[in-house]
Design a protein around this motif. Sequence first.
Motif, PDB file in Angstrom:
ATOM      1  N   ARG A 208       0.713  -1.120   0.117  1.00 13.96           N
ATOM      2  CA  ARG A 208      -0.022  -0.101  -0.135  1.00 13.96           C
ATOM      3  C   ARG A 208       0.735   1.285  -0.130  1.00 13.96           C
ATOM      4  N   MET A 209       0.542   2.177  -0.500  1.00 14.17           N
ATOM      5  CA  MET A 209       0.975   3.570  -0.792  1.00 14.17           C
ATOM      6  C   MET A 209       0.001   4.816  -0.824  1.00 14.17           C
ATOM      7  N   PRO A 210       0.494   5.635   0.171  1.00 14.07           N
ATOM      8  CA  PRO A 210      -0.509   6.889   0.294  1.00 14.07           C
ATOM      9  C   PRO A 210       0.003   7.593  -0.652  1.00 14.07           C
ATOM     10  N   LEU A 211      -0.785   8.594  -1.555  1.00 11.74           N
ATOM     11  CA  LEU A 211      -0.551   9.301  -2.561  1.00 11.74           C
ATOM     12  C   LEU A 211      -1.348  10.636  -2.268  1.00 11.74           C
ATOM     13  N   GLN A 212      -0.677  11.789  -2.709  1.00 11.64           N
ATOM     14  CA  GLN A 212      -1.305  13.023  -2.772  1.00 11.64           C
ATOM     15  C   GLN A 212      -1.548  13.690  -4.127  1.00 11.64           C
ATOM     16  N   LEU A 213      -2.440  14.010  -4.615  1.00 13.18           N
ATOM     17  CA  LEU A 213      -2.636  14.340  -6.372  1.00 13.18           C
ATOM     18  C   LEU A 213      -2.946  15.867  -6.144  1.00 13.18           C
ATOM     19  N   PHE A 214      -2.177  16.637  -6.703  1.00  8.42           N
ATOM     20  CA  PHE A 214      -2.686  18.145  -6.646  1.00  8.42           C
ATOM     21  C   PHE A 214      -2.111  18.794  -8.173  1.00  8.42           C
ATOM     22  N   GLU A 215      -1.489  18.254  -8.968  1.00  7.96           N
ATOM     23  CA  GLU A 215      -1.276  18.733 -10.236  1.00  7.96           C
ATOM     24  C   GLU A 215      -2.417  18.684 -11.179  1.00  7.96           C
ATOM     25  N   PRO A 216      -2.648  19.575 -11.992  1.00  7.02           N
ATOM     26  CA  PRO A 216      -4.236  19.580 -12.811  1.00  7.02           C
ATOM     27  C   PRO A 216      -4.353  18.045 -13.429  1.00  7.02           C
ATOM     28  N   ARG A 217      -3.210  17.714 -13.977  1.00  3.93           N
ATOM     29  CA  ARG A 217      -2.962  16.426 -14.853  1.00  3.93           C
ATOM     30  C   ARG A 217      -3.375  15.400 -13.857  1.00  3.93           C
ATOM     31  N   TYR A 218      -3.131  15.132 -12.878  1.00  2.00           N
ATOM     32  CA  TYR A 218      -3.414  14.248 -11.897  1.00  2.00           C
ATOM     33  C   TYR A 218      -4.647  14.316 -11.140  1.00  2.00           C
TER      34      TYR A 218
ATOM     35  N   GLN B 220     -10.328  12.392 -11.238  1.00  6.08           N
ATOM     36  CA  GLN B 220     -11.438  12.505 -11.605  1.00  6.08           C
ATOM     37  C   GLN B 220     -12.136  11.169 -12.258  1.00  6.08           C
ATOM     38  N   ARG B 221     -11.213  10.971 -13.391  1.00  3.83           N
ATOM     39  CA  ARG B 221     -11.402   9.738 -14.068  1.00  3.83           C
ATOM     40  C   ARG B 221     -11.615   8.445 -13.095  1.00  3.83           C
ATOM     41  N   LEU B 222     -10.806   8.314 -12.084  1.00  2.74           N
ATOM     42  CA  LEU B 222     -10.652   7.171 -11.273  1.00  2.74           C
ATOM     43  C   LEU B 222     -12.119   7.200 -10.386  1.00  2.74           C
TER      44      LEU B 222
END
Length: 220
Positions: free
Chosen positions: A18-28, A33-35
């Motif tokens: 398991r890996m926690p991620l933080q997404l903040f760049e517009p592309r991600y 949003q897709r996920l």
Amino acid sequence: MHSLPIFPLGGVLLPGGRMPLQLFEPRYLALAQRLAAEPEQERRFGIVRIRQGHEVGEGAATELHEVGCEAVADAMALAQAGAGAVVHLVARGARRFRLEGLDEDAGTPYLTGRVSWLREGGEDDHGLDELCSRVLRAHARYLDAVGAGADPVEARPGQLAYRVVERMVLDPVDQQRVLEGPDAADRLRRVLTLLARETAIVERFGALPTPPDPGGASLS
């Protein structure tokens, strides 16, 4: 050949980990949003370690490793920060894949890869039981050397190498080498080599391993 959204990282996701991620760049954020629009079990993307470049910034990752790990988004939450929206996501490692190339015609702001799934193989190898025993003994010695206590590792032979690596302090380069092992026996042998190396360093020089900076492996 399969199409898969690709998330380049400085770290390595292992199957079952398991890996926690933080997404903040517009592309991600677009990827998030897709996920979110997919059924829960279909919220999948690929995590691939960056061979050259860095995580943040347009076109930052200039070269990727060939073997990555499919990530299932087990939990997602949207938060607002001073700089804008941030999606907190917990990724669970699933299948390994080979990145055959990037789909330049995908039309997505994030990378989309053409991947082929890798077979784990080798779990019926009669020599695996002895290899597993050797790995567990070597891991116990490593933990003793670094002065760490841990519950016994319980995993089937094909997953044992991954679970032991998670309980070691290793550079992502070493984690990637284990991820790329073609079968269970090969991965266990690679872990034995890593355990012997790390234990020898601690026992000979008294130098405890320093955890790598986790920030680069969780932000993008």
